[in-house]
Scaffold this active site. Structure first.
Site, PDB file in Angstrom:
ATOM      1  N   LYS A   1     -54.830  13.324 -41.796  1.00 14.28           N
ATOM      2  CA  LYS A   1     -55.082  13.977 -43.084  1.00 14.28           C
ATOM      3  C   LYS A   1     -56.545  14.331 -43.261  1.00 14.28           C
ATOM      4  O   LYS A   1     -56.872  15.357 -43.853  1.00 14.28           O
ATOM      5  CB  LYS A   1     -54.629  13.072 -44.237  1.00 14.28           C
ATOM      6  CG  LYS A   1     -53.128  13.084 -44.430  1.00 14.28           C
ATOM      7  CD  LYS A   1     -52.742  12.504 -45.770  1.00 14.28           C
ATOM      8  CE  LYS A   1     -51.235  12.461 -45.903  1.00 14.28           C
ATOM      9  NZ  LYS A   1     -50.787  11.622 -47.020  1.00 14.28           N
TER      10      LYS A   1
ATOM     11  N   LYS B   1     -44.029  17.750 -46.424  1.00  7.45           N
ATOM     12  CA  LYS B   1     -44.222  18.511 -47.667  1.00  7.45           C
ATOM     13  C   LYS B   1     -45.419  19.437 -47.542  1.00  7.45           C
ATOM     14  O   LYS B   1     -45.508  20.431 -48.247  1.00  7.45           O
ATOM     15  CB  LYS B   1     -44.517  17.544 -48.824  1.00  7.45           C
ATOM     16  CG  LYS B   1     -43.347  16.708 -49.268  1.00  7.45           C
ATOM     17  CD  LYS B   1     -43.826  15.623 -50.248  1.00  7.45           C
ATOM     18  CE  LYS B   1     -42.782  14.544 -50.380  1.00  7.45           C
ATOM     19  NZ  LYS B   1     -43.326  13.248 -50.728  1.00  7.45           N
TER      20      LYS B   1
ATOM     21  N   LYS C   1     -43.765  16.660 -37.387  1.00  3.55           N
ATOM     22  CA  LYS C   1     -42.910  16.041 -38.405  1.00  3.55           C
ATOM     23  C   LYS C   1     -42.591  17.035 -39.531  1.00  3.55           C
ATOM     24  O   LYS C   1     -43.458  17.827 -39.903  1.00  3.55           O
ATOM     25  CB  LYS C   1     -43.684  14.845 -38.969  1.00  3.55           C
ATOM     26  CG  LYS C   1     -42.918  13.934 -39.864  1.00  3.55           C
ATOM     27  CD  LYS C   1     -43.807  12.790 -40.342  1.00  3.55           C
ATOM     28  CE  LYS C   1     -44.836  13.273 -41.342  1.00  3.55           C
ATOM     29  NZ  LYS C   1     -45.560  12.199 -42.026  1.00  3.55           N
TER      30      LYS C   1
HETATM   31  P1  TYM Z   1     -43.792  10.003 -48.403  1.00  5.02           P
HETATM   32  O1  TYM Z   1     -43.815  10.383 -49.828  1.00  5.02           O
HETATM   33  O2  TYM Z   1     -44.556  10.841 -47.431  1.00  5.02           O
HETATM   34  O3  TYM Z   1     -42.307   9.926 -47.871  1.00  5.02           O
HETATM   35  C1  TYM Z   1     -41.314   9.173 -48.546  1.00  5.02           C
HETATM   36  C2  TYM Z   1     -40.370   8.562 -47.520  1.00  5.02           C
HETATM   37  O4  TYM Z   1     -39.811   9.580 -46.692  1.00  5.02           O
HETATM   38  C3  TYM Z   1     -40.028   9.264 -45.326  1.00  5.02           C
HETATM   39  N1  TYM Z   1     -40.264  10.514 -44.577  1.00  5.02           N
HETATM   40  C4  TYM Z   1     -39.587  10.864 -43.477  1.00  5.02           C
HETATM   41  N2  TYM Z   1     -38.579  10.258 -42.808  1.00  5.02           N
HETATM   42  C5  TYM Z   1     -38.092  10.894 -41.720  1.00  5.02           C
HETATM   43  N3  TYM Z   1     -38.554  12.093 -41.286  1.00  5.02           N
HETATM   44  C6  TYM Z   1     -39.562  12.739 -41.931  1.00  5.02           C
HETATM   45  N4  TYM Z   1     -39.994  13.929 -41.499  1.00  5.02           N
HETATM   46  C7  TYM Z   1     -40.126  12.119 -43.083  1.00  5.02           C
HETATM   47  N5  TYM Z   1     -41.112  12.465 -43.950  1.00  5.02           N
HETATM   48  C8  TYM Z   1     -41.179  11.463 -44.846  1.00  5.02           C
HETATM   49  C9  TYM Z   1     -41.266   8.385 -45.312  1.00  5.02           C
HETATM   50  O5  TYM Z   1     -41.318   7.579 -44.157  1.00  5.02           O
HETATM   51  C10 TYM Z   1     -41.083   7.577 -46.582  1.00  5.02           C
HETATM   52  O6  TYM Z   1     -40.238   6.467 -46.337  1.00  5.02           O
HETATM   53  N6  TYM Z   1     -46.998   6.201 -48.073  1.00  5.02           N
HETATM   54  C11 TYM Z   1     -45.642   6.544 -48.424  1.00  5.02           C
HETATM   55  C12 TYM Z   1     -45.272   6.214 -49.846  1.00  5.02           C
HETATM   56  C13 TYM Z   1     -45.483   4.785 -50.244  1.00  5.02           C
HETATM   57  C14 TYM Z   1     -44.681   3.687 -49.854  1.00  5.02           C
HETATM   58  C15 TYM Z   1     -45.245   2.549 -50.507  1.00  5.02           C
HETATM   59  C16 TYM Z   1     -43.569   3.551 -49.035  1.00  5.02           C
HETATM   60  C17 TYM Z   1     -46.456   4.310 -51.065  1.00  5.02           C
HETATM   61  N7  TYM Z   1     -46.303   2.977 -51.232  1.00  5.02           N
HETATM   62  C18 TYM Z   1     -44.711   1.286 -50.321  1.00  5.02           C
HETATM   63  C19 TYM Z   1     -43.034   2.270 -48.861  1.00  5.02           C
HETATM   64  C20 TYM Z   1     -43.598   1.158 -49.502  1.00  5.02           C
HETATM   65  C21 TYM Z   1     -45.486   8.049 -48.250  1.00  5.02           C
HETATM   66  O7  TYM Z   1     -46.434   8.779 -48.260  1.00  5.02           O
HETATM   67  O8  TYM Z   1     -44.214   8.456 -48.219  1.00  5.02           O
END
Ligand code: TYM
Length: 332
Positions: free
Chosen positions: A111, A197, A194
């Site tokens: 990032k 968003k 990947k």
């Molecule tokens: P975020 O918002 O990017 O994504 C939310 C969830 O979706 C999963 N994900 C994917 N899984 C499979 N293939 C993909 N291309 C893909 N893109 C996203 C992510 O693995 C996630 O489970 N840092 C985290 C948010 C967060 C969090 C937490 C998660 C903040 N605090 C505590 C678990 C526990 C994030 O940016 O997810």
């Protein structure tokens, strides 16, 4: 006791990767575990967000989760900034985690790119806030996609160091739950990237809000190779785009990839893409419709988040109070 915590950022649209990698697993786990699900709005502002758009996105993501089957009565569903323990514990973890640990985080490196001097301090400390999210509830299990694995290892390191530094057995060592056939959904335009968003091209992802026509168009244009589909999982090796589409199909249909290939092996992509479109539309369309219905009444969404925050606070507040005592902060 087992407790689940997981979160999703309200930045842009929820997409098929979020749904298959995380949200669908949350829905099936909600019957087995006590679950705390969080829209992590404080994580979102580690990069610039337009305030009115962020407010809308928080409601939209909440609606998406409920429409996908997350039951806000059975589980706790809320937005992070409503519960002070997240930021409070993150500060303590800023003082526990080491710079070297955070320097190794691949998501930060990706990032920040070459522009390290100019990204927010929040982006660097992002994984500490994530550890705080989880450990403010002493969660034992965290269902996520594969991309979050490194952050969860860091969460364990932080818990371990906190316990060791203060000579306590206070925080659990949390286990990731990386489940299903689509733990890393890839871009539809490039099988080595990947689905995300933040991809510039909307054709790289399927959004939860896409219409049936848009889904059809995106899958028609999805990158593939010239060979027909293989008959076996081994045949997917070295064919990232084919592997991605078969994984998506398997996850949507609740089948293994081997079962999918037993059915569609030998088909040309044009036929397979048609079947995949029908399947994706049949799963996503009802979610889309329900999401729009929920969003028409933002006050009800706010009420759900408020109630969830009260329940979350009731768990997290005594934990952060104990942390402050352990650390030696005076609360006369
Ligand atoms: P975020 O918002 O990017 O994504 C939310 C969830 O979706 C999963 N994900 C994917 N899984 C499979 N293939 C993909 N291309 C893909 N893109 C996203 C992510 O693995 C996630 O489970 N840092 C985290 C948010 C967060 C969090 C937490 C998660 C903040 N605090 C505590 C678990 C526990 C994030 O940016 O997810």
């Amino acid at each position: 006791m087992n407790r689940i915590f997981s979160g999703v950022q309200p930045t842009g649209n929820l997409h098929l990767g979020n749904y298959l990698g995380a949200i669908r697993n949350w829905v099936s786990l909600q019957n087995e575990y006590e679950c705390v699900f969080c829209v992590v709005d404080q994580h979102a502002i580690t990069v610039w967000q337009d305030p009115p758009q962020l407010r809308h996105a928080i409601r939209e993501v909440t609606a998406g989760l409920i429409a996908a089957g997350v039951d806000p009565k059975k589980n706790i569903l809320f937005n992070q900034s409503m519960v002070p323990a997240h930021a409070q514990l993150a500060w303590v973890f800023n003082c526990v985690a080491r710079m070297g640990w955070l320097n190794r985080m691949t998501q930060f490196k990706e990032k920040a790119g070459k522009n390290r001097e100019n990204v927010s301090v929040g982006l660097f400390a992002y994984p500490n806030l994530m550890a705080a999210d989880i450990l403010a509830y002493k969660a034992t299990h965290v269902p996520v996609g594969e991309d979050q694995k490194q952050h969860l290892e860091l969460t364990r390191d932080i818990a371990q160091k906190f316990n060791a530094d203060y000579g306590v057995d206070f925080f659990p060592l949390t286990e990731p739950l990386i489940l299903g056939e689509a733990t890393r959904v890839m871009s539809l335009r490039d099988g080595s990237k990947k689905m995300s968003k933040s991809d510039e091209s909307d054709f790289a992802r399927i959004n939860m809000t896409d219409t049936a026509d848009t889904i059809a168009q995106k899958l028609r244009k999805a990158k593939t190779d010239p060979e027909p589909l293989p008959e076996t999982v081994e045949g997917l090796e070295g064919r990232p785009e084919a592997a991605n589409l078969v994984g998506i199909y398997a996850a949507l249909a609740n089948l293994s990839r081997a079962e999918v290939l037993a059915r569609v092996g030998g088909q040309p992509f044009s036929t397979f893409k048609g079947e995949l479109t029908d399947l994706a539309v049949s799963v996503l369309q009802p979610i889309n419709t329900e999401m729009a219905r929920l969003l028409a009444d933002p006050a009800s969404i706010d009420a759900i988040l408020r109630e969830g925050a009260e329940r979350a606070d009731a768990i997290a507040r005594p934990i952060i109070t104990e942390v402050h005592e352990i650390v030696g902060l005076l609360r006369p």
